[in-house]
Every structure is written in structure tokens, then in C-alpha cells.
Write a protein that holds these residues in place. Structure first.
Motif, PDB file in Angstrom:
ATOM      1  N   GLN A   1       0.779  -1.321   0.045  1.00  0.00           N
ATOM      2  CA  GLN A   1      -0.052   0.022  -0.046  1.00  0.00           C
ATOM      3  C   GLN A   1       0.892   1.244  -0.083  1.00  0.00           C
ATOM      4  OE1 GLN A   1      -2.430   0.450   3.524  1.00  0.00           O
ATOM      5  NE2 GLN A   1      -2.807   2.558   3.184  1.00  0.00           N
ATOM      6  N   TRP A   2       1.850   1.267   0.726  1.00  0.00           N
ATOM      7  CA  TRP A   2       2.585   2.296   1.048  1.00  0.00           C
ATOM      8  C   TRP A   2       3.654   2.659  -0.198  1.00  0.00           C
ATOM      9  CZ3 TRP A   2       0.448   5.501   3.962  1.00  0.00           C
ATOM     10  CH2 TRP A   2      -0.362   5.035   5.024  1.00  0.00           C
ATOM     11  N   ARG A   3       4.024   1.831  -0.678  1.00  0.00           N
ATOM     12  CA  ARG A   3       4.792   1.613  -2.013  1.00  0.00           C
ATOM     13  C   ARG A   3       4.109   2.245  -3.053  1.00  0.00           C
ATOM     14  NH1 ARG A   3       8.653  -3.899  -2.141  1.00  0.00           N
ATOM     15  NH2 ARG A   3       9.653  -3.431   0.027  1.00  0.00           N
TER      16      ARG A   3
ATOM     17  N   VAL B   1       3.591   6.022  -2.341  1.00  0.00           N
ATOM     18  CA  VAL B   1       4.560   6.957  -2.691  1.00  0.00           C
ATOM     19  C   VAL B   1       5.047   6.891  -4.240  1.00  0.00           C
ATOM     20  CG1 VAL B   1       7.283   7.167  -2.448  1.00  0.00           C
ATOM     21  CG2 VAL B   1       5.533   6.527  -0.551  1.00  0.00           C
ATOM     22  N   LEU B   2       4.959   5.973  -4.917  1.00  0.00           N
ATOM     23  CA  LEU B   2       5.191   6.078  -6.244  1.00  0.00           C
ATOM     24  C   LEU B   2       4.231   6.625  -7.131  1.00  0.00           C
ATOM     25  CD1 LEU B   2       6.121   2.259  -6.937  1.00  0.00           C
ATOM     26  CD2 LEU B   2       7.884   3.927  -7.217  1.00  0.00           C
ATOM     27  N   HIS B   3       3.005   6.653  -6.621  1.00  0.00           N
ATOM     28  CA  HIS B   3       1.801   7.486  -7.113  1.00  0.00           C
ATOM     29  C   HIS B   3       1.951   8.949  -6.932  1.00  0.00           C
ATOM     30  CE1 HIS B   3      -2.272   8.854  -7.993  1.00  0.00           C
ATOM     31  NE2 HIS B   3      -2.262   8.232  -8.967  1.00  0.00           N
ATOM     32  N   GLU B   4       2.439   9.468  -6.057  1.00  0.00           N
ATOM     33  CA  GLU B   4       2.438  10.644  -5.599  1.00  0.00           C
ATOM     34  C   GLU B   4       3.833  11.351  -6.339  1.00  0.00           C
ATOM     35  OE1 GLU B   4       0.848  12.894  -3.757  1.00  0.00           O
ATOM     36  OE2 GLU B   4      -0.907  11.329  -3.768  1.00  0.00           O
ATOM     37  N   LEU B   5       4.938  10.703  -6.341  1.00  0.00           N
ATOM     38  CA  LEU B   5       6.246  11.097  -7.036  1.00  0.00           C
ATOM     39  C   LEU B   5       6.059  11.117  -8.524  1.00  0.00           C
ATOM     40  CD1 LEU B   5       8.948   9.468  -4.903  1.00  0.00           C
ATOM     41  CD2 LEU B   5       8.149  11.855  -5.092  1.00  0.00           C
ATOM     42  N   LEU B   6       4.770  10.494  -9.180  1.00  0.00           N
ATOM     43  CA  LEU B   6       4.518  10.778 -10.585  1.00  0.00           C
ATOM     44  C   LEU B   6       4.369  12.119 -11.099  1.00  0.00           C
ATOM     45  CD1 LEU B   6       2.334   7.550 -11.335  1.00  0.00           C
ATOM     46  CD2 LEU B   6       4.499   8.034 -12.327  1.00  0.00           C
ATOM     47  N   ALA B   7       3.856  12.886  -9.776  1.00  0.00           N
ATOM     48  CA  ALA B   7       3.742  14.522 -10.118  1.00  0.00           C
ATOM     49  C   ALA B   7       4.937  15.094  -9.989  1.00  0.00           C
ATOM     50  CB  ALA B   7       2.614  14.917  -8.992  1.00  0.00           C
ATOM     51  N   GLY B   8       6.044  14.567  -9.757  1.00  0.00           N
ATOM     52  CA  GLY B   8       7.259  15.268  -9.451  1.00  0.00           C
ATOM     53  C   GLY B   8       8.022  15.061  -8.240  1.00  0.00           C
ATOM     54  N   GLU B   9       9.057  15.430  -8.194  1.00  0.00           N
ATOM     55  CA  GLU B   9       9.866  15.746  -7.055  1.00  0.00           C
ATOM     56  C   GLU B   9       9.195  16.306  -5.839  1.00  0.00           C
ATOM     57  OE1 GLU B   9      14.531  16.418  -6.774  1.00  0.00           O
ATOM     58  OE2 GLU B   9      13.601  18.325  -6.535  1.00  0.00           O
TER      59      GLU B   9
ATOM     60  N   THR C   1       0.643  11.242   1.449  1.00  0.00           N
ATOM     61  CA  THR C   1       0.235   9.863   1.519  1.00  0.00           C
ATOM     62  C   THR C   1      -0.365   9.495   2.836  1.00  0.00           C
ATOM     63  OG1 THR C   1       2.362   9.105   2.545  1.00  0.00           O
ATOM     64  CG2 THR C   1       2.339   9.042   0.103  1.00  0.00           C
ATOM     65  N   GLY C   2      -0.282  10.090   3.878  1.00  0.00           N
ATOM     66  CA  GLY C   2      -0.666   9.529   5.279  1.00  0.00           C
ATOM     67  C   GLY C   2       0.110   8.665   5.899  1.00  0.00           C
ATOM     68  N   ALA C   3       1.225   8.563   5.380  1.00  0.00           N
ATOM     69  CA  ALA C   3       2.164   7.523   6.072  1.00  0.00           C
ATOM     70  C   ALA C   3       3.018   8.349   7.339  1.00  0.00           C
ATOM     71  CB  ALA C   3       3.400   6.881   5.225  1.00  0.00           C
ATOM     72  N   ASN C   4       3.314   7.300   8.375  1.00  0.00           N
ATOM     73  CA  ASN C   4       4.047   7.949   9.351  1.00  0.00           C
ATOM     74  C   ASN C   4       5.216   8.080   8.868  1.00  0.00           C
ATOM     75  OD1 ASN C   4       5.332   5.540  10.132  1.00  0.00           O
ATOM     76  ND2 ASN C   4       3.484   4.907  11.116  1.00  0.00           N
ATOM     77  N   ALA C   5       6.295   9.023   9.840  1.00  0.00           N
ATOM     78  CA  ALA C   5       7.572   8.852   9.386  1.00  0.00           C
ATOM     79  C   ALA C   5       8.279   7.628   9.445  1.00  0.00           C
ATOM     80  CB  ALA C   5       8.120   9.920  10.223  1.00  0.00           C
ATOM     81  N   ARG C   6       8.122   6.879  10.147  1.00  0.00           N
ATOM     82  CA  ARG C   6       9.094   5.594  10.124  1.00  0.00           C
ATOM     83  C   ARG C   6       8.809   4.586   9.125  1.00  0.00           C
ATOM     84  NH1 ARG C   6       8.961   0.980  14.931  1.00  0.00           N
ATOM     85  NH2 ARG C   6      10.227  -0.452  13.824  1.00  0.00           N
ATOM     86  N   THR C   7       7.469   4.665   8.681  1.00  0.00           N
ATOM     87  CA  THR C   7       6.979   3.811   7.589  1.00  0.00           C
ATOM     88  C   THR C   7       7.499   4.394   6.085  1.00  0.00           C
ATOM     89  OG1 THR C   7       5.027   3.069   8.854  1.00  0.00           O
ATOM     90  CG2 THR C   7       4.668   2.977   6.316  1.00  0.00           C
ATOM     91  N   LEU C   8       7.217   5.870   6.252  1.00  0.00           N
ATOM     92  CA  LEU C   8       7.679   6.338   4.877  1.00  0.00           C
ATOM     93  C   LEU C   8       9.310   6.413   4.584  1.00  0.00           C
ATOM     94  CD1 LEU C   8       7.072   7.907   2.415  1.00  0.00           C
ATOM     95  CD2 LEU C   8       7.121  10.071   3.876  1.00  0.00           C
TER      96      LEU C   8
END
Length: 118
Positions: free
Chosen positions: A28-30, A33-41, A51-58
Motif C-alpha cells: 500500500q505504501w509503496r 509513494v510511487l503514485h505521488e512522485l509521478l507528479a514530480g520531486e 500519503t498519510g504514512a507515518n515518518a517511520r513507515t515512509l
């Protein structure tokens, strides 16, 4: 009835490439993140927020995606120090895959929602 576990791809060399691919990008998290980064850096905190991920997970996911060659990290050392993440060519090559999944979801998930309402 046997309680054998499925063989890993190392033990089963002709395993489906789809399974191998999903092992690299399928959490789910990968995917988020991949989907969000499609928009750019993006910076770490931007990804955390979107993404709503916590810092450790991200952090773990970004490390994993970096190790598998989907994401690259750039550190800007001017004060304040900032870390940026972007997709590599390998990561950007997933864009048509996400487009197809969104198209499929638009067709089939809406149909499933409608049939559940009836």
C-alpha cells in the motif's frame, strides 16, 4: 490436506513476472509513494502529508524504493538542509501502469458500488 507454503521465486524460477513485479511495488505504501512522485520531486514532509504514512513507515518505504531503483534521493545542503525524492526512469516507467489501474478502477469499482446499492 497439505500445509505447504508456496515456493519463493528463487525456488521456482519460472514464477510469473507479475508476482515478481508486485513483490517490488505491491505494498500500500509503496504504491502510494510511487503514485505521488509521478507528479514530480517532493520533500519528505510533502510525501508524508500526501500519503498519510507515518515518518517511520515512509522512511522505510523510501529506502526500499531506492534500493530497488524506483526512487532517487537528492540532498540540498543549503540551510535548511532538505531532502528531495523523485522517480528514476524505472519508477517513471510505471506511469502507464497506474493509468491503466485507474481506468480499470473507474469502470469496475463504480460498477461494484452500484451493484452493492441494489
Amino acid at each position: 490436506m497439505s500445509s505447504q507454503r508456496p515456493q519463493s521465486n528463487d525456488q521456482h524460477p519460472e514464477a510469473c513476472p507479475v508476482i515478481e513485479s508486485l513483490e517490488q511495488i505491491g505494498s500500500q505504501w509503496r504504491l502510494a509513494v510511487l503514485h505521488e512522485l509521478l507528479a514530480g520531486e517532493q520533500r519528505f514532509n510533502e510525501l508524508k502529508r500526501s500519503t498519510g504514512a507515518n515518518a517511520r513507515t515512509l522512511s522505510r518505504v523510501l529506502d526500499d524504493l531506492g534500493e530497488t531503483g524506483f526512487v532517487e534521493r537528492r540532498i540540498e545542503e543549503d540551510a535548511p538542509i532538505a531532502t528531495y525524492y523523485s522517480l528514476t526512469d524505472k519508477g517513471r516507467s510505471l506511469e502507464p501502469v497506474f493509468d491503466e489501474i485507474e481506468c480499470w478502477a473507474g469502470s469496475w469499482l463504480e460498477a461494484a458500488d452500484e451493484s452493492n446499492r441494489n
